[in-house]
Design an enzyme around this catalytic site. Sequence first.
Site, PDB file in Angstrom:
ATOM      1  N   GLY A  16      11.188  -8.207  10.785  1.00 16.19           N
ATOM      2  CA  GLY A  16       9.808  -7.767  10.666  1.00 16.19           C
ATOM      3  C   GLY A  16       9.520  -7.280   9.252  1.00 16.19           C
ATOM      4  O   GLY A  16      10.389  -7.277   8.376  1.00 16.19           O
ATOM      5  N   LYS A  46       7.389  -7.023   5.480  1.00 13.90           N
ATOM      6  CA  LYS A  46       6.945  -7.936   4.436  1.00 13.90           C
ATOM      7  C   LYS A  46       8.007  -8.070   3.353  1.00 13.90           C
ATOM      8  O   LYS A  46       9.201  -8.000   3.630  1.00 13.90           O
ATOM      9  CB  LYS A  46       5.607  -7.446   3.886  1.00 13.90           C
ATOM     10  N   THR A  85      10.352  -7.294   0.067  1.00 10.33           N
ATOM     11  CA  THR A  85      10.981  -6.180  -0.616  1.00 10.33           C
ATOM     12  C   THR A  85      12.052  -6.703  -1.563  1.00 10.33           C
ATOM     13  O   THR A  85      12.267  -7.921  -1.672  1.00 10.33           O
ATOM     14  CB  THR A  85      11.571  -5.169   0.392  1.00 10.33           C
ATOM     15  N   ILE A 132      12.452   0.009   6.139  1.00  6.26           N
ATOM     16  CA  ILE A 132      13.081  -0.404   7.385  1.00  6.26           C
ATOM     17  C   ILE A 132      12.448  -1.708   7.857  1.00  6.26           C
ATOM     18  O   ILE A 132      11.218  -1.835   7.867  1.00  6.26           O
ATOM     19  CB  ILE A 132      12.931   0.670   8.478  1.00  6.26           C
ATOM     20  N   GLY A 133      13.268  -2.659   8.202  1.00  6.33           N
ATOM     21  CA  GLY A 133      12.790  -3.915   8.786  1.00  6.33           C
ATOM     22  C   GLY A 133      13.866  -4.445   9.717  1.00  6.33           C
ATOM     23  O   GLY A 133      15.009  -4.637   9.297  1.00  6.33           O
ATOM     24  N   GLY A 182      17.875  -3.865   9.162  1.00  3.93           N
ATOM     25  CA  GLY A 182      17.997  -2.419   9.219  1.00  3.93           C
ATOM     26  C   GLY A 182      17.222  -1.697   8.147  1.00  3.93           C
ATOM     27  O   GLY A 182      15.999  -1.808   8.079  1.00  3.93           O
ATOM     28  N   PHE A 183      17.941  -0.989   7.252  1.00  5.39           N
ATOM     29  CA  PHE A 183      17.269  -0.104   6.295  1.00  5.39           C
ATOM     30  C   PHE A 183      17.837  -0.290   4.901  1.00  5.39           C
ATOM     31  O   PHE A 183      18.946  -0.815   4.714  1.00  5.39           O
ATOM     32  CB  PHE A 183      17.434   1.363   6.723  1.00  5.39           C
ATOM     33  N   CYS A 225       6.444  -4.303   0.356  1.00  8.07           N
ATOM     34  CA  CYS A 225       6.043  -4.083   1.754  1.00  8.07           C
ATOM     35  C   CYS A 225       4.557  -4.352   1.977  1.00  8.07           C
ATOM     36  O   CYS A 225       4.001  -3.929   2.993  1.00  8.07           O
ATOM     37  CB  CYS A 225       6.407  -2.668   2.212  1.00  8.07           C
TER      38      CYS A 225
END
Length: 265
Positions: free
Chosen positions: A74, A76, A78, A185-186, A197-198, A215
Amino acid sequence: MAELRFVHLGFGPDAVEYTEAWEEQRRVHAARFADETEDTCLLLEHLPVYTAGRRTADSERPLDGTPVVDVDRGGKITWHGPGQLVGYPIMKLPRPVDVVAHVRRLEDALIRTAADLGLETTRIEGRSGVWVLGDPVEDRPRTGGLSLDFDPRLADEEFDPRLNGPEYAPSNAGQRREDRKLAAIGIRVAKGVTMHGFAINVNPDNTWFDRIVPCGIRDAGVTSLSYELGREITISEVLPVIEGHLRDVLEGAEPRPRVVEPVAG
């Protein structure tokens, strides 16, 4: 929950190329689904890379054609790279999975980590991740000689911060005293098992973020532990702190299935 296993994939000179880590995620994910391994968190630094989640717009990608890896998480676009600690918790959760609750647990661990190092952070409604709050709008320095009430990033749909220099660069959000993201976080959940994860900015070169719209957020920026604390923070300093809080938050949790409301018939 059961004990969380940590695996260090590589840091510093052993930083991991993104697709190599992605393949390892898929391998561990399959093993966790089959109950051939326990819940596992991969921790690492990446070689420099831009990655784009499913909702990334073309207008948020690098203007110069820098390659971007499109991924199945999930969120956008980064950046990942040296000085940023990345964690991929691969965990089996009860179905139907409560994704929001899982994200909140990760945010809790990151907020506690920053606090232990001396930095107060928070959530922002509608924006995932962990943030350092900026000053009230009326107390911020003026950008480009204009009142922030007329910030073109908000008022002009065609305004592109990537083309307008350091005044609007995400890496300079601290100087502008704006809200700035410390950790992103995604995640993705497949077959009841989490992936991705992060990423928490420890001491990276944040100008990497200036080539994209991080993001997809145009009216805020990015920061790091080192910038906010005014001293050099290292990955090795953060690792034991974040592992401790991930254990507390994730092992101590009792995840419940997402509540599914019956459909009126």
